[in-house]
Design a protein around this motif. Sequence first.
Motif, PDB file in Angstrom:
ATOM      1  N   THR A  77      -1.196   7.387   8.228  1.00 51.97           N
ATOM      2  CA  THR A  77      -0.544   8.592   7.735  1.00 51.97           C
ATOM      3  C   THR A  77      -0.707   9.734   8.733  1.00 51.97           C
ATOM      4  N   ASP A 118       1.367   9.018  -6.187  1.00 50.94           N
ATOM      5  CA  ASP A 118       1.604  10.424  -5.876  1.00 50.94           C
ATOM      6  C   ASP A 118       2.680  11.008  -6.785  1.00 50.94           C
ATOM      7  N   ARG A 140       0.892   3.979  -3.016  1.00 49.76           N
ATOM      8  CA  ARG A 140       0.571   5.381  -2.731  1.00 49.76           C
ATOM      9  C   ARG A 140       1.710   6.296  -3.208  1.00 49.76           C
ATOM     10  N   SER A 141       2.963   5.913  -2.929  1.00 54.35           N
ATOM     11  CA  SER A 141       4.107   6.730  -3.349  1.00 54.35           C
ATOM     12  C   SER A 141       4.212   6.795  -4.875  1.00 54.35           C
ATOM     13  N   LYS A 176       0.825  -1.212   0.000  1.00 56.69           N
ATOM     14  CA  LYS A 176       0.000   0.000   0.000  1.00 56.69           C
ATOM     15  C   LYS A 176       0.854   1.254   0.000  1.00 56.69           C
ATOM     16  N   ASP A 208      -3.789  11.029  -6.889  1.00 59.43           N
ATOM     17  CA  ASP A 208      -4.052  10.859  -5.459  1.00 59.43           C
ATOM     18  C   ASP A 208      -4.007   9.365  -5.139  1.00 59.43           C
ATOM     19  N   GLY A 209      -2.904   8.930  -4.525  1.00 65.68           N
ATOM     20  CA  GLY A 209      -2.730   7.507  -4.232  1.00 65.68           C
ATOM     21  C   GLY A 209      -3.782   6.974  -3.292  1.00 65.68           C
ATOM     22  N   GLN A 210      -4.167   7.778  -2.306  1.00 69.01           N
ATOM     23  CA  GLN A 210      -5.177   7.348  -1.332  1.00 69.01           C
ATOM     24  C   GLN A 210      -6.513   7.087  -2.036  1.00 69.01           C
ATOM     25  N   MET A 217      -6.442   3.902  -4.341  1.00 67.13           N
ATOM     26  CA  MET A 217      -6.588   2.620  -3.650  1.00 67.13           C
ATOM     27  C   MET A 217      -8.010   2.423  -3.145  1.00 67.13           C
TER      28      MET A 217
END
Length: 286
Positions: A279, A65, A61-62, A57, A70-72, A75
């Motif tokens: 986070t 980004d 996300r990285s 995850k 927007d990685g969040q 997912m």
Amino acid sequence: MGGCKPVEELGRKLRQIREERGIELGEVQQHTKIRTRYLEAIEEGKLELLPGTVYAKGFIRSYADYLGVDGQALMEEFGMLKDASMAQTVRTQEPSTVSPPTRMNRDMHKSKAFLERMMWPQFAAGIGILAVLVAGYAFFTKGATHSDSMKNDPAQTQASNEAAAPKRTEATPPVQAQPKPEEAKPSVVVKQTQQTNIRSVYAVSNTKQLQLQVSADDQCWVQVTADGKVIFTGMLSKGTPQTWTAAHSLVLLAGNSPVLHIQLNGQAVAPANHTGGYTYDFQLQQ
């Protein structure tokens, strides 16, 4: 997408975005510190090749980004955040290797050390003997000259005796300068403004920059993003604090929050009781 799994659809989407923007995997690795084979596994939907669920995850996300996505939210769109309590797998990192010194360097170092050990005591002894001889010669020469002059001049002898007598003087007490009182500096304020089950946002004021210090009671994977750029990705060792700074924002992604000790500009921040990815988003208020 037919019969594809969500992770495969997510990987295809990331690859499509990367290729549309003309970005090579090597460039992504350089900026995110994620190895190329892990990036390829993400794009192919083979998350079982990654170190663990929490790491997967964090890597996704990285990666997203960095591509400007927007990685969040990505997912969440593909259902990657529904099972946040999956156990994480820690993979032992390859130890770094250090090239041993060459035989020539070792021989040169030993020869230099041997010469220093042999020559330094002799040099020091010679200097000491010379200093003693010079001091003795000066002492006896000065004493003999002074005695002869005193015998030949009685008036000078009396004047010397009077000069040697101590004179009484009144001591003046020193004036002590009063220290100026220091102006009290406003303390840094760290205020939580938003909280979910996977993220907390903090507003920071009364400071010119952000300084984050994190230590762990056990090994914990973390990723730190300063002013929008990933500056650290890796494992925190037990009892070894790490410090990062930023001008505007600091984002900490932690794989095992309960083992962490977090301080922001000297202010303690309570870690979340959450064993999955969590986070911490610190934003400086101007």
